[in-house]
Design an enzyme around this catalytic site. Structure first.
Site, PDB file in Angstrom:
ATOM      1  N   ASP A 177      -6.800  21.937   2.720  1.00  0.00           N
ATOM      2  CA  ASP A 177      -7.374  23.279   2.544  1.00  0.00           C
ATOM      3  C   ASP A 177      -6.810  24.249   3.589  1.00  0.00           C
ATOM      4  OD1 ASP A 177      -9.026  22.360   0.425  1.00  0.00           O
ATOM      5  OD2 ASP A 177     -10.383  21.497   1.902  1.00  0.00           O
ATOM      6  N   HIS A 204     -15.243  19.765   1.063  1.00  0.00           N
ATOM      7  CA  HIS A 204     -13.966  19.734   0.347  1.00  0.00           C
ATOM      8  C   HIS A 204     -14.207  19.659  -1.158  1.00  0.00           C
ATOM      9  CE1 HIS A 204      -9.841  19.058  -0.654  1.00  0.00           C
ATOM     10  NE2 HIS A 204     -10.172  17.942  -1.286  1.00  0.00           N
TER      11      HIS A 204
HETATM   12  P1  NAD Z   1      -3.343   7.589  -7.604  1.00  0.00           P
HETATM   13  O1  NAD Z   1      -4.088   7.064  -8.782  1.00  0.00           O
HETATM   14  O2  NAD Z   1      -1.947   8.049  -7.793  1.00  0.00           O
HETATM   15  O3  NAD Z   1      -3.326   6.487  -6.450  1.00  0.00           O
HETATM   16  C1  NAD Z   1      -4.481   5.824  -6.054  1.00  0.00           C
HETATM   17  C2  NAD Z   1      -4.071   4.463  -5.551  1.00  0.00           C
HETATM   18  O4  NAD Z   1      -5.277   3.798  -5.134  1.00  0.00           O
HETATM   19  C3  NAD Z   1      -3.407   3.584  -6.624  1.00  0.00           C
HETATM   20  O5  NAD Z   1      -2.186   3.055  -6.140  1.00  0.00           O
HETATM   21  C4  NAD Z   1      -4.441   2.485  -6.865  1.00  0.00           C
HETATM   22  O6  NAD Z   1      -3.847   1.233  -7.200  1.00  0.00           O
HETATM   23  C5  NAD Z   1      -5.117   2.452  -5.512  1.00  0.00           C
HETATM   24  N1  NAD Z   1      -6.418   1.765  -5.542  1.00  0.00           N
HETATM   25  C6  NAD Z   1      -7.338   1.761  -6.533  1.00  0.00           C
HETATM   26  N2  NAD Z   1      -8.367   0.965  -6.186  1.00  0.00           N
HETATM   27  C7  NAD Z   1      -8.082   0.472  -4.959  1.00  0.00           C
HETATM   28  C8  NAD Z   1      -8.748  -0.420  -4.073  1.00  0.00           C
HETATM   29  N3  NAD Z   1      -9.929  -0.958  -4.375  1.00  0.00           N
HETATM   30  N4  NAD Z   1      -8.147  -0.690  -2.898  1.00  0.00           N
HETATM   31  C9  NAD Z   1      -6.958  -0.142  -2.571  1.00  0.00           C
HETATM   32  N5  NAD Z   1      -6.279   0.680  -3.360  1.00  0.00           N
HETATM   33  C10 NAD Z   1      -6.836   0.983  -4.552  1.00  0.00           C
HETATM   34  O7  NAD Z   1      -4.245   8.769  -6.973  1.00  0.00           O
HETATM   35  P2  NAD Z   1      -3.788   9.867  -5.891  1.00  0.00           P
HETATM   36  O8  NAD Z   1      -3.258  11.066  -6.589  1.00  0.00           O
HETATM   37  O9  NAD Z   1      -2.979   9.191  -4.841  1.00  0.00           O
HETATM   38  O10 NAD Z   1      -5.226  10.292  -5.305  1.00  0.00           O
HETATM   39  C11 NAD Z   1      -5.971   9.386  -4.520  1.00  0.00           C
HETATM   40  C12 NAD Z   1      -7.312  10.007  -4.102  1.00  0.00           C
HETATM   41  O11 NAD Z   1      -7.100  11.139  -3.239  1.00  0.00           O
HETATM   42  C13 NAD Z   1      -8.148  10.552  -5.257  1.00  0.00           C
HETATM   43  O12 NAD Z   1      -9.500  10.208  -5.043  1.00  0.00           O
HETATM   44  C14 NAD Z   1      -7.973  12.058  -5.151  1.00  0.00           C
HETATM   45  O13 NAD Z   1      -9.058  12.759  -5.702  1.00  0.00           O
HETATM   46  C15 NAD Z   1      -7.914  12.219  -3.648  1.00  0.00           C
HETATM   47  N6  NAD Z   1      -7.366  13.495  -3.171  1.00  0.00           N
HETATM   48  C16 NAD Z   1      -7.917  14.032  -2.051  1.00  0.00           C
HETATM   49  C17 NAD Z   1      -7.455  15.219  -1.546  1.00  0.00           C
HETATM   50  C18 NAD Z   1      -8.059  15.803  -0.295  1.00  0.00           C
HETATM   51  O14 NAD Z   1      -7.741  16.956   0.044  1.00  0.00           O
HETATM   52  N7  NAD Z   1      -8.871  15.079   0.442  1.00  0.00           N
HETATM   53  C19 NAD Z   1      -6.392  15.888  -2.192  1.00  0.00           C
HETATM   54  C20 NAD Z   1      -5.836  15.313  -3.321  1.00  0.00           C
HETATM   55  C21 NAD Z   1      -6.342  14.098  -3.813  1.00  0.00           C
END
Ligand code: NAD
Length: 341
Positions: A177, A204
């Site tokens: 952000d 967030h």
């Molecule tokens: P993605 O689906 O591309 O990747 C997620 C990964 O997590 C995958 O590789 C999956 O295999 C893994 N995973 C699932 N269950 C798991 C477990 N029990 N243990 C370990 N790994 C596991 O998703 P992404 O685009 O990388 O997003 C990940 C998260 O980040 C989402 O929740 C998204 O909303 C969040 N996010 C947060 C922000 C922020 O500003 N904080 C910004 C963007 C995304």
């Protein structure tokens, strides 16, 4: 890519990559990325592999980490990379880690709010934190998995249940952000965004994201209608990316950048660098919300001093008032979930 660039361009490209990643001491640290094979996890792991503070990089996911680790292991930086895959290897992945960054979980698709991810991501964060609380209870935990407004309270409850809770070591990563606010303000004012620093407080998600443009450096002024539009763009910026990706996920590359910036700030503070400040969603008594993001002075033991909200404009105070009910509900939802066995 670099071989095709002339030398000055190569140097400029490398300098750009290492922005915010300068070394403050020669201390060496072990960092874990949990969810390392994902859209955020892979580029975040790439940036951590290049961070000079990192000597060991532990990559955990339920799929593909051996491949990601083999790939990153060929990069000519000193950090030793190890991949761990599946629950049987979860505890081993956390052994000796000082910073644990968690981007594991599902991302949004168009039309979804961050809260829609709760059912899947709440248990993922709970289980990863249970393991971290057991194996590396002193590690700093940086939670990226959404909904951050609820996953940070879940992590805190898990640490309380394990009897190792230290609120100064659990952080919700809201850095994206701030990064977005800096980029948008720089663009609007024709200022190099690297020179812009705009705090973003609250939480967030949607209206809980509160840019404090009145405290931006350099100082910037906007007419009321433009200030409102800019504030709303920062609040909805994640959705802007979700829509543009049209079903292929949410922000990954900018989030990896922001996550690496935050993790490196933790490491710089751990190494004794003075004056490292990042906004983060932490346990807080700044407002009536028990978790709230504000600028935080980081130190050797994590959150050294919560710097609070400072003086807000009337417009910003109003945004805080509007955000509090949603924040309180999201926190309660997280705590109620964690209380269930
Ligand atoms: P993605 O689906 O591309 O990747 C997620 C990964 O997590 C995958 O590789 C999956 O295999 C893994 N995973 C699932 N269950 C798991 C477990 N029990 N243990 C370990 N790994 C596991 O998703 P992404 O685009 O990388 O997003 C990940 C998260 O980040 C989402 O929740 C998204 O909303 C969040 N996010 C947060 C922000 C922020 O500003 N904080 C910004 C963007 C995304």
């Amino acid at each position: 890519m670099f071989s095709r660039l002339a030398r000055p361009q190569q140097a400029a490209a490398l300098k750009a990559i290492s922005r915010n990643f300068s070394v403050s001491s020669q201390n060496q640290h072990k960092v874990a990325v949990m969810g390392a094979s994902g859209g955020i996890g892979q580029p975040l792991s790439l940036l951590m592999k290049q961070a000079p503070q990192v000597s060991q990089l532990s990559l955990y996911d339920i799929v593909h980490t051996p491949g990601v680790a083999a790939d990153l292991g060929h990069i000519e930086s000193p950090a030793k990379v190890t991949g761990y895959v599946g629950p049987d290897q979860l505890k081993a992945s956390l052994e000796g880690c000082e910073v644990v960054v968690i981007p594991a979980g599902v991302p949004r698709k168009p039309g979804m709010t961050r809260d829609d991810l709760f059912n899947t991501n709440a248990s993922i964060v709970r289980d990863l934190c249970r393991a971290a609380a057991e194996v590396c209870p002193k590690a700093f935990i940086a939670i990226i998995s959404n909904p951050v407004n609820s996953t940070v309270p879940i992590a805190s409850e898990v640490y309380k249940q394990a009897g190792v809770y230290d609120p100064s070591r659990i952080f919700g990563v809201t850095t994206l952000d701030i990064v977005r606010a800096n980029a948008f303000i720089g663009e609007l004012k024709g200022v190099d965004p690297r020179e812009v620093n705009c705090p973003v407080i609250g939480g967030h998600a949607g209206i809980t994201i509160i840019p404090v443009i009145s405290q931006c450096t350099p100082a910037v002024q906007f007419p009321a209608d433009q200030l409102k539009a800019l504030t709303e763009r920062i609040q909805d910026a994640g959705t802007e990316v979700v829509k543009a990706k049209a079903g292929a996920g949410s922000a990954t590359l900018s989030m990896a950048y922001a996550g690496a910036r935050f993790a490196v700030s933790l490491l710089r503070a751990m190494d004794g660098e003075q004056g490292v400040v990042e906004c983060s969603y932490v346990r807080s008594d700044v407002t009536e919300s028990p978790y709230f993001s504000t600028p935080c002075l980081l130190g050797k033991n994590g959150l050294e001093k919560n710097l609070g909200m400072g003086t807000l404009s009337e417009f910003e105070s109003d945004l805080v008032k509007k955000a509090l009910p949603e924040l309180l509900a999201s926190i309660k939802k997280g705590e109620d979930f964690a209380a269930k066995k």
